[in-house]
Every structure is written in structure tokens, then in C-alpha cells.
Design a protein around this motif. Structure first.
Motif, PDB file in Angstrom:
ATOM      1  N   SER A   1       1.144  -0.906  -0.208  1.00  0.00           N
ATOM      2  CA  SER A   1      -0.146  -0.014   0.164  1.00  0.00           C
ATOM      3  C   SER A   1       0.556   1.310   0.064  1.00  0.00           C
ATOM      4  N   TYR A   2       2.078   1.440   0.739  1.00  0.00           N
ATOM      5  CA  TYR A   2       2.586   2.011   0.484  1.00  0.00           C
ATOM      6  C   TYR A   2       3.407   1.908  -0.681  1.00  0.00           C
ATOM      7  N   PHE A   3       3.515   1.503  -1.366  1.00  0.00           N
ATOM      8  CA  PHE A   3       4.562   1.372  -2.735  1.00  0.00           C
ATOM      9  C   PHE A   3       3.169   2.439  -3.310  1.00  0.00           C
ATOM     10  N   ILE A   4       2.068   1.383  -3.040  1.00  0.00           N
ATOM     11  CA  ILE A   4       0.888   2.627  -4.348  1.00  0.00           C
ATOM     12  C   ILE A   4       0.543   3.817  -4.459  1.00  0.00           C
ATOM     13  N   PHE A   5       1.024   3.766  -2.927  1.00  0.00           N
ATOM     14  CA  PHE A   5       0.622   5.717  -2.868  1.00  0.00           C
ATOM     15  C   PHE A   5       2.007   6.835  -3.558  1.00  0.00           C
ATOM     16  N   LEU A   6       2.979   5.599  -3.414  1.00  0.00           N
ATOM     17  CA  LEU A   6       3.565   6.583  -4.392  1.00  0.00           C
ATOM     18  C   LEU A   6       3.433   6.706  -5.564  1.00  0.00           C
ATOM     19  N   TYR A   7       3.003   5.998  -6.107  1.00  0.00           N
ATOM     20  CA  TYR A   7       2.314   6.051  -7.758  1.00  0.00           C
ATOM     21  C   TYR A   7       1.315   7.427  -7.706  1.00  0.00           C
ATOM     22  N   LEU A   8       0.556   7.879  -6.539  1.00  0.00           N
ATOM     23  CA  LEU A   8      -0.281   8.333  -7.073  1.00  0.00           C
ATOM     24  C   LEU A   8       0.168   9.559  -6.652  1.00  0.00           C
ATOM     25  N   ASP A   9      -0.796  10.960  -7.366  1.00  0.00           N
ATOM     26  CA  ASP A   9      -0.935  11.888  -7.199  1.00  0.00           C
ATOM     27  C   ASP A   9      -0.890  12.747  -6.481  1.00  0.00           C
ATOM     28  N   ILE A  10      -2.227  12.482  -5.193  1.00  0.00           N
ATOM     29  CA  ILE A  10      -1.973  13.467  -4.302  1.00  0.00           C
ATOM     30  C   ILE A  10      -1.662  13.795  -2.862  1.00  0.00           C
ATOM     31  N   LYS A  11      -0.922  14.326  -2.772  1.00  0.00           N
ATOM     32  CA  LYS A  11       0.019  14.070  -1.611  1.00  0.00           C
ATOM     33  C   LYS A  11       0.492  15.787  -1.095  1.00  0.00           C
ATOM     34  N   SER A  12      -0.808  16.868  -1.391  1.00  0.00           N
ATOM     35  CA  SER A  12      -1.113  17.724  -0.733  1.00  0.00           C
ATOM     36  C   SER A  12      -0.785  18.500  -0.024  1.00  0.00           C
ATOM     37  N   ASN A  13      -1.022  17.513   0.956  1.00  0.00           N
ATOM     38  CA  ASN A  13      -0.387  18.320   2.618  1.00  0.00           C
ATOM     39  C   ASN A  13      -0.449  16.988   3.125  1.00  0.00           C
ATOM     40  N   GLU A  14       0.775  17.045   4.518  1.00  0.00           N
ATOM     41  CA  GLU A  14       1.357  16.005   5.525  1.00  0.00           C
ATOM     42  C   GLU A  14      -0.222  15.006   5.829  1.00  0.00           C
ATOM     43  N   ILE A  15      -1.761  14.926   6.091  1.00  0.00           N
ATOM     44  CA  ILE A  15      -2.411  14.063   6.719  1.00  0.00           C
ATOM     45  C   ILE A  15      -2.614  13.415   5.980  1.00  0.00           C
ATOM     46  N   ILE A  16      -2.910  13.554   4.690  1.00  0.00           N
ATOM     47  CA  ILE A  16      -2.572  13.012   3.589  1.00  0.00           C
ATOM     48  C   ILE A  16      -1.824  11.702   3.782  1.00  0.00           C
ATOM     49  N   GLN A  17      -0.711  11.906   3.500  1.00  0.00           N
ATOM     50  CA  GLN A  17       0.791  11.768   2.833  1.00  0.00           C
ATOM     51  C   GLN A  17       0.591  10.811   4.168  1.00  0.00           C
ATOM     52  N   VAL A  18       0.487  10.864   5.485  1.00  0.00           N
ATOM     53  CA  VAL A  18       0.078  10.256   6.167  1.00  0.00           C
ATOM     54  C   VAL A  18      -0.503   8.853   6.221  1.00  0.00           C
ATOM     55  N   PHE A  19      -1.966   9.021   5.843  1.00  0.00           N
ATOM     56  CA  PHE A  19      -3.004   7.948   6.630  1.00  0.00           C
ATOM     57  C   PHE A  19      -2.744   7.631   5.324  1.00  0.00           C
ATOM     58  N   LEU A  20      -2.822   8.154   3.933  1.00  0.00           N
ATOM     59  CA  LEU A  20      -4.182   7.647   2.862  1.00  0.00           C
ATOM     60  C   LEU A  20      -3.088   5.895   2.815  1.00  0.00           C
ATOM     61  N   PRO A  21      -1.843   6.381   2.615  1.00  0.00           N
ATOM     62  CA  PRO A  21      -1.280   4.259   2.760  1.00  0.00           C
ATOM     63  C   PRO A  21      -1.449   3.453   3.737  1.00  0.00           C
ATOM     64  N   VAL A  22      -2.034   4.093   5.283  1.00  0.00           N
ATOM     65  CA  VAL A  22      -2.662   3.204   6.195  1.00  0.00           C
ATOM     66  C   VAL A  22      -3.505   2.942   5.640  1.00  0.00           C
TER      67      VAL A  22
END
Lengths: 222, 315
Positions: free
Chosen positions: A114-135
Motif C-alpha cells: 500500500s505504501y508503494f501504491i501511494f508512491l505512484y499517486l499524485d495526491i500528496k498535497s498535505n501532511e494528513i493525506i501523506q500520512v494516513f492515505l497509505p494506512v
């Protein structure tokens, strides 16, 4: 001594959520699953409150309280009531399709994925998304994995609820909360879902004397 | 400059002596806690010292079927654990002997001691010894990958496998360096329970030889040899506890050679080790021993947890 900053706190809460999810993977008894789910939900409610305090959206506090009240208090109560009423003798997941040790390692790999999938997504606008989306992806995958790898119907329900938690976290971290009325509707939906699956559990337990999914595979009694 | 080295060496050696002397006390405290939590009175906390004294006075019986391995095993065990103690920072953030080896060497020394214990269990060809040896080797094979991945997690977060360096940077960062360290903490705690023979894995205080693991391999020893083996086992335990405390909760450890800071560091470390020991014992009283073939489940948790620690480094 350096105290944890806000971002550090976000990271740590995400880790605690992952650990609570792993608790679901490693436990074998009915009450352990329900308790693991309860811990997971309490951590989730805490995370929602944390997001609320960062973004200053007061509705999220209500959502957090609702999450705690419905998912961590009412649903476990229903499930404990169900397990007390069930008359199937075996209350342990003794022979899951995939063994405990393998499934723990697979869960760790799912988190990686899931962390690797997150690397290929283009939604990293703020910290909250960056931390909780892969989780939230990880919660989704682990829930799916619990559903496919376990035999007992109740355990599969826990998998479904974990998926639901993952979706909830996904929505909250991405949108910082829908309007309150939708949130309440979603909660009511979950409670209804749990009730309906409890009724199914009762019927299964009465017809087959066990809640093993294997019994559902044949279409008629031969 | 020369004087500075002498004080450094003096502190290094006094740290080792502290570990060696205090180790039976920790065992005594853990036994007392266990007895109290089971509503027993229990033996006094300095009982392990009396045990060692009594065993030293007793006559030693050695089987005439045994070879030199059986006779040199206690000394090898004692020598490896005491030399491992030289690399552990206790109340100061670095050990003066740290230039000679890192955490991998400490594990290697423990491995050497364990190897000789297993051989000596096989050597006297008693049935329980062979049984204990096979179980011990099974556990150590399973624990090895978990331990190494955990150490690599710690090493990548704190910049190196040198213990002094790890503890120094852990002390500077003071709170968690990264969430990945939490995973390493869980993994290391499980490994700590395995290596010190705690309850879900091993029950050293039972009367039944069939359920023993470590104790079954040293069943044939008596007198001085048994005293040495028990003492080195307790030194190993205190070393692992000190490592755990200093890597994950290094608060209060002193980072220079002033006398007040060192004595405060001493006080802190002793308190932390004792409270960690009590915590482990309380966990122990709440669980029963697991079936031998369920134990790999817990070690798999440890491996998975340390794998997640590695993942958290790369994101």
C-alpha cells in the motif's frame, strides 16, 4: 529532550493504528477479534480527533465521538451478544486457510504494497493525506485478506468492518469530513449491516451447528 | 589526555563489574515479583547470591561418559557473556571498549555460548539433554532472522551498528526518532522474552523436564559449573535488558564524565532495569506457556514488525 511535533504525532498515531490492525491478524478467539476491532476503532477515533484539531473543523469532533460511540461501544456489544447466543461449540479459528505466521508476514507485505501504491499517486498535497492515505489502503487490504483467508463467519465480519474502517479513514483524510448528515447515515448503515450479518450468523449456526464458511459451499444437502 | 583515558577505562570496567554483580539481584527481584503476584511469599531477593555461594561450595559430579566439551562449557559461557558486557554502555552513553566491536559481535558471543550449551546437552547423551538441545537450536534458528532485521532497523535509524553510536544518537533524539522505531521496539521485546527464556516460550522454574528448554540442556551440571552457568545466564539477561533500556528509553543517561551525571545515570538505569524486569514478570504471570509449535507465530510477529520498521525508513 525533544517533544513530538504535530507531524511526528501524526506518524506515531498511524503506526499505532497499524499495530492495532495487526492485533486482528494474530488473535484466535472470538472475544480477541472483537477486542482487537475495538482497539482499532478507538485509535481511529483518536486520529479523527487529531485531524479535527489540526484542521480546526468542529464537525470532525462530532464524527470522532460518533465513531467511538457506535463502532467501539455498540457494535462490539452486539457482537458479544451474538457470540453468547451462538450454540456452535468451537469458538476458535483453529485451521484458517492460511496459517497465522504466514498471514502476519503477508499482512506486513500488504502494508508495503500500500505504501508503494501511494508512491505512484499524485495526491500528496498535505501532511494528513501523506500520512494516513497509505494506512487506509493497508487497512483495506488487510481486511480483504482476513475475509479470504479465514473460515469462521464472525472473523470474516471483522474483516469487513476493518475494510469499512479503512474507507472511513480514506474519506476523512482526503476530504476532512463530509457533511455531518452523510456521516450519521454511514454509521447507521454499519450498525444495520452488523445486525443483518448477525442474523445470518444465527441462521447458519442453527442450520449447520457451526459458523464455518465451508458449509455454505454446497448448494443442497446430499 | 593520558589521565582522561585512565578515567575512561576505570568507568568502563566499573560498568562491567556493576552488570556482573547486579545480575543475580535482578533475577531475585523477578522471582519475588512472580511469587507476590501468585500470592506466595517467595524467597528473599538476594536468594540467587546465596544459591551461587552454596553451589560453589558443593562437590561437582561429572559423568565419566562426557568429553571436554561438557567440562569447558560453563567457562565458555561465562567468558562470552562477561566479554559481551564490555561492549554495553550502561550509565554513560558510550563504552570505552566500543571500538573493538559492535552489536553484531555481542550477538555472536551469545551465539557462541549457546552453541557450546547445545553441544554439552548432546554430549552427556541423556535423553532430556538431547531434547532440550533440539528445542534450543530450533528457537535460535527462528529468532536469528528476527533479531538481525531488528538490529538493521535500529542501525539504519541511528546510523550504525556500533552500540555506543546507537545509544549516543538515541540519547540526542531522546523521543522516538521515527515511528519505525516503535516496530523495532515490539520486535526486540519479543526477542528479549525468547532469549531470556520467559513464559510463552520457556518455563525454567517447572518441575517437569519435558517442558524445559534451556534448563534441560544444563540438567547434568552440578556444583561450581552450575553456579557459573546460572550466573552467566543472569548476566545475559541483564545485558539484554540494559540494551533494550538504553536503545529505546535512554532518558537520564549521562553523556559526559562528570561524577554527578554518572551517578544520576547509574540511578536511572538501575531503576529502569528493575521496572522493566517487573513489567516482564507481570506479563509472564498473565499468560500460560504456549504449545511448542505455536511459538513460531509469535516470532513471525516479531519478523513482520521489524519488516514494517524497514518500510517506515524508506517512506
Amino acid at each position: 529532550m525533544i517533544f513530538p511535533t504535530e507531524i511526528n504525532l501524526l506518524d506515531i498515531s498511524a503506526v499505532i493504528l497499524l499495530i492495532a490492525t495487526f492485533g486482528l491478524m494474530v488473535s484466535r478467539g472470538f472475544s480477541n477479534w472483537v477486542n482487537a476491532y475495538r482497539y482499532q476503532t478507538i485509535v481511529l477515533a483518536g486520529i479523527v480527533a487529531l485531524i479535527a484539531s489540526i484542521t480546526n473543523i468542529w464537525e470532525l469532533y462530532i464524527v470522532s465521538a460518533l465513531t467511538f460511540g457506535i463502532k467501539a461501544v455498540i457494535i462490539p456489544k452486539i457482537l458479544f451478544y451474538v457470540t453468547k447466543k451462538l450454540d456452535s461449540p468451537i469458538k476458535l479459528e483453529i485451521y484458517p486457510y492460511i496459517s497465522m505466521k504466514l498471514s502476519v508476514i503477508i499482512a506486513a507485505l500488504l502494508v508495503t504494497m500500500s505504501y508503494f501504491i501511494f508512491l505512484y499517486l499524485d495526491i500528496k498535497s498535505n501532511e494528513i493525506i501523506q500520512v494516513f492515505l497509505p494506512v487506509s489502503f493497508a487497512l483495506f487490504f488487510i481486511g480483504l485478506f482476513v475475509i479470504v483467508s479465514r473460515r469462521k463467519a464472525l472473523n470474516q465480519m471483522m474483516g469487513l468492518l476493518t475494510i469499512e474502517n479503512g474507507l472511513f479513514l480514506f474519506a476523512v483524510s482526503l476530504t476532512h469530513g463530509f457533511s455531518l448528515i452523510i456521516e450519521i447515515g454511514l454509521m447507521a448503515d454499519i450498525v444495520l449491516g452488523v445486525m443483518i450479518s448477525s442474523i445470518l450468523l444465527f441462521r447458519m449456526s442453527r442450520t449447520f451447528d457451526s459458523i464455518d464458511i465451508k458449509n455454505l459451499e454446497s448448494l443442497r444437502d446430499d | 589526555m593520558n589521565e582522561f583515558y585512565i578515567t575512561e577505562l576505570f568507568f568502563g570496567i566499573s560498568q562491567v563489574l556493576l552488570l556482573v554483580v547486579l545480575s543475580p539481584l535482578i533475577v531475585g527481584i523477578m522471582r519475588k515479583t512472580k511469587a507476590r503476584s501468585q500470592k506466595r511469599v517467595g524467597s528473599p531477593i538476594i536468594q540467587p547470591y546465596f544459591d551461587i555461594l552454596k553451589l560453589v561450595k558443593k562437590e561437582e559430579v561429572v559423568s565419566d561418559q562426557s568429553s571436554w566439551i561438557f567440562r569447558c562449557n560453563p567457562w565458555v559461557n561465562f567468558a562470552t557473556t562477561v566479554s559481551a558486557a564490555f561492549f554495553i554502555p550502561v550509565s554513560i552513553v558510550y563504552s570505552p571498549f566500543g571500538v573493538m566491536g559492535d552489536i553484531l559481535l555481542v550477538i555472536g558471543l551469545f551465539g557462541l555460548g549457546k552453541f557450546f550449551t547445545i553441544l554439552s546437552g548432546l554430549d552427556v547423551s541423556s535423553s532430556f539433554g538431547g531434547l532440550g538441545s533440539s528445542r534450543e537450536i530450533m528457537f535460535s534458528v527462528l529468532v536469528e532472522p528476527a533479531l538481525l532485521i531488528t538490529i538493521f532497523v535500529i542501525a539504519i535509524f541511528y546510523g550504525g551498528t556500533n552500540i555506543s553510536m546507537i545509544v549516543t544518537s538515541a540519547n540526542e533524539i531522546s523521543f522516538l526518532a521515527s515511528p519505525g522505531v516503535i516496530f523495532a521496539l515490539i520486535a526486540f521485546f519479543i526477542i528479549l522474552m525468547v532469549e531470556t527464556g520467559k513464559l510463552p516460550f520457556d518455563n525454567p522454574s517447572t518441575h517437569l523436564e519435558l517442558t524445559m528448554i534451556h534448563e534441560a540442556t544444563v540438567l547434568e551440571y552440578s556444583g561450581k559449573s552450575l553456579a557459573l552457568i546460572e550466573w552467566s545466564q543472569s548476566i545475559k539477561q541483564i545485558i539484554l535488558l540494559t540494551l533494550f533500556v538504553n536503545i529505546f528509553i535512554p532518558w537520564g543517561i549521562s553523556d559526559n564524565f562528570s561524577l554527578t551525571e554518572i551517578s544520576f545515570g547509574m540511578l536511572f538505569i538501575i531503576t529502569k532495569i528493575i521496572s522493566l524486569g517487573i513489567l516482564i514478570t507481570l506479563i509472564e504471570t498473565r499468560i500460560a506457556k504456549w504449545r511448542l509449535f505455536r511459538v513460531p507465530d509469535l516470532i513471525a510477529i516479531s519478523i513482520a514488525s521489524s519488516m514494517m520498521g524497514v518500510i517506515f525508513f524508506f517512506i
